[in-house]
Write an enzyme that holds these catalytic residues in place. Structure first.
Site, mmCIF file in Angstrom:
data_model
loop_
_atom_site.group_PDB
_atom_site.id
_atom_site.type_symbol
_atom_site.label_atom_id
_atom_site.label_comp_id
_atom_site.label_asym_id
_atom_site.label_seq_id
_atom_site.Cartn_x
_atom_site.Cartn_y
_atom_site.Cartn_z
ATOM 1 C CE LYS A 1 -8.037 -65.814 5.314
ATOM 2 N NZ LYS A 1 -6.849 -64.954 5.626
ATOM 3 C CB CYS B 1 -7.177 -64.919 9.355
ATOM 4 S SG CYS B 1 -6.743 -63.235 9.872
ATOM 5 C CD GLU C 1 -3.928 -66.298 7.620
ATOM 6 O OE1 GLU C 1 -4.158 -65.626 8.653
ATOM 7 O OE2 GLU C 1 -4.384 -66.009 6.502
#
Lengths: 289, 289
Positions: A118, A151, A47
């Site tokens: 995200k 994540c 990321e």
């Protein structure tokens, strides 16, 4: 051991440095080349590995952002993927006009396949980034259907499940995992367990690439791993604090077949969508084979 | 260490015998009494612990079934829960007219609070049982909100999530876990990992009580465990093949408070229900604190 639809997946765990975009780019290119030398078909990077993670101000965030296509790191990745004939999933700080996203670009030998933004922001990310606005896309590749989570997305079983319902064979997870409270000795990190259980109940491969190092006081935990569709690690968990290149041959056909467990049970189709109802249920998204 | 809403939970892992209903009843009563002697507020027993698991015919299944209330085992459990002032969650083979269910009864000092009927049937269970028809109820107790899942239900993240959205503080899991393929040495059973990750992402306690032994050729894996709302074991995993009584003091107030992780993140409210949409999304069920 090659199966019907085997590919070699590599996660390149390293330590990006906040603000050092050119250096991060060079490091990533070196690692991608090395992975390709070693036979990788698909390379996953962490990321925000183009920018670093611990941003201090919106001004700094904008100064590090790139567009896709067009940004210098993105274009370098595109060039290398073309040159080496590989696929690549890598996290970067994306600018789209005056909005920033914590994104991952999916690149093939012919260029950008798409970008995932995200959807579940963690902590201070909410100060700089907009929440993802492109749902949970499936990226089609010659080897199968690829999904991406970043994540904290992995803490939401719905995210994994939506990718399964859309037919994902492999989910790539660029990540910057931070320590979780009360981690006991002798057990894998909770972040690893989330990848394992998600792979198991959805019958897809998960390739999670974490970063290492401490940035502006924030430690990251490494432990990148690749799990097959049964949920067990086939590479990693990697070191908690050292760079690592982990690789595995994964059979995406086995993942797709593997949802059928016995005469009665197909692990995804067994969903009681009649009961999950308006909340977690119905069959609006086709349950692909 | 008592918290604001601590209770002592005990899982009594044992080996029921198929068809030996009177014997299973006596064993269960002995174990419940022993747990109460040792201070248990809530006792969890395995799936189908009143009847045994590996049923050979519908005729046999009907011969072992009980009603709730009314069945001899159910009434004995009610009597003992009253006498000892405890709560009890226990699996039994339920008959409701000419339908059978793989059920768990929730009993308090004042009698039956309710019955949960397994929603996701495993393998040959489909030959004998109807799928659960009572959704995923919450059972209210003086110590908090209690949910129940049975065995294969735990493979469905939706089931755990619906209980969290309905405000569950603790989920009790009567189970008869069977071996999963490719279990590696040195890692917990996948069944254990599913309890741990579910507790972690939903911030509730999970108390899973498995059986042991091999019945008509089918082995079961024991490894009962209690995990707190952070997802880590506080008791167990118990033995794979021996009877075991595992207990823990769990703080249900800590579970309820524990959903708030930082200034921005509340682990259940962070759901992107706007994205999960008709499939896994909307806010039809209230997100209780």
């Amino acid at each position: 051991m090659a199966g019907e639809a085997s590919i070699r997946v590599t996660c390149a765990q390293f330590e990006p440095r906040i603000g050092e975009v050119a250096r991060n780019r060079e490091t990533s290119l070196t690692l991608i080349s090395q992975a390709a030398d070693e036979g990788a078909d698909l390379v996953v990077l962490p990321e925000l590995c183009q920018s670093g993670y611990v941003i201090e101000s919106r001004k700094e965030a904008f100064s590090l952002a790139e567009t896709a296509p067009g940004g210098p790191t993105i274009e370098a990745w595109i060039g290398l993927a073309r040159e080496r004939g590989i696929h690549l999933v890598a996290g970067f700080l994306e600018r789209d006009e005056d909005r920033l996203f914590n994104s991952a670009v999916v690149i093939g030998p012919d260029g950008i396949i798409g970008t995932y933004r995200k959807n579940h922001l963690w902590d201070a990310e909410a100060l700089f980034f907009e929440r993802g606005n492109r749902n949970f896309p499936i990226f089609h590749t010659p080897f199968g259907r690829l999904g991406v989570l970043i994540c904290y997305d992995g803490w939401f079983p719905e995210a994994w499940r939506l990718l399964a319902l859309a037919g994902a064979d492999i989910v790539c997870v660029p990540t910057n995992w931070v320590p979780m409270p009360k981690q006991p000795q002798g057990l894998p990190a909770m972040a690893n367990l989330l990848c394992m259980t998600a792979a198991h109940v959805n019958s897809f491969v998960v390739a999670a690439c974490d970063r290492i190092g401490t940035e502006r006081g924030q430690p990251f935990i490494g432990q990148s791993l690749i799990v097959d569709h049964t949920g067990w690690p086939v590479a990693g968990p990697a070191s908690m604090d050292q760079p690592a290149m982990i690789s595995a041959e994964v059979d995406l056909a086995a993942a797709r077949r593997g949802r059928n467990w016995n005469s009665f049970n197909q692990i995804v189709r067994d969903r009681r969508s009649d009961l999950y109802g308006e909340t977690l249920g119905s069959a609006a998204i086709p349950d692909l084979q």
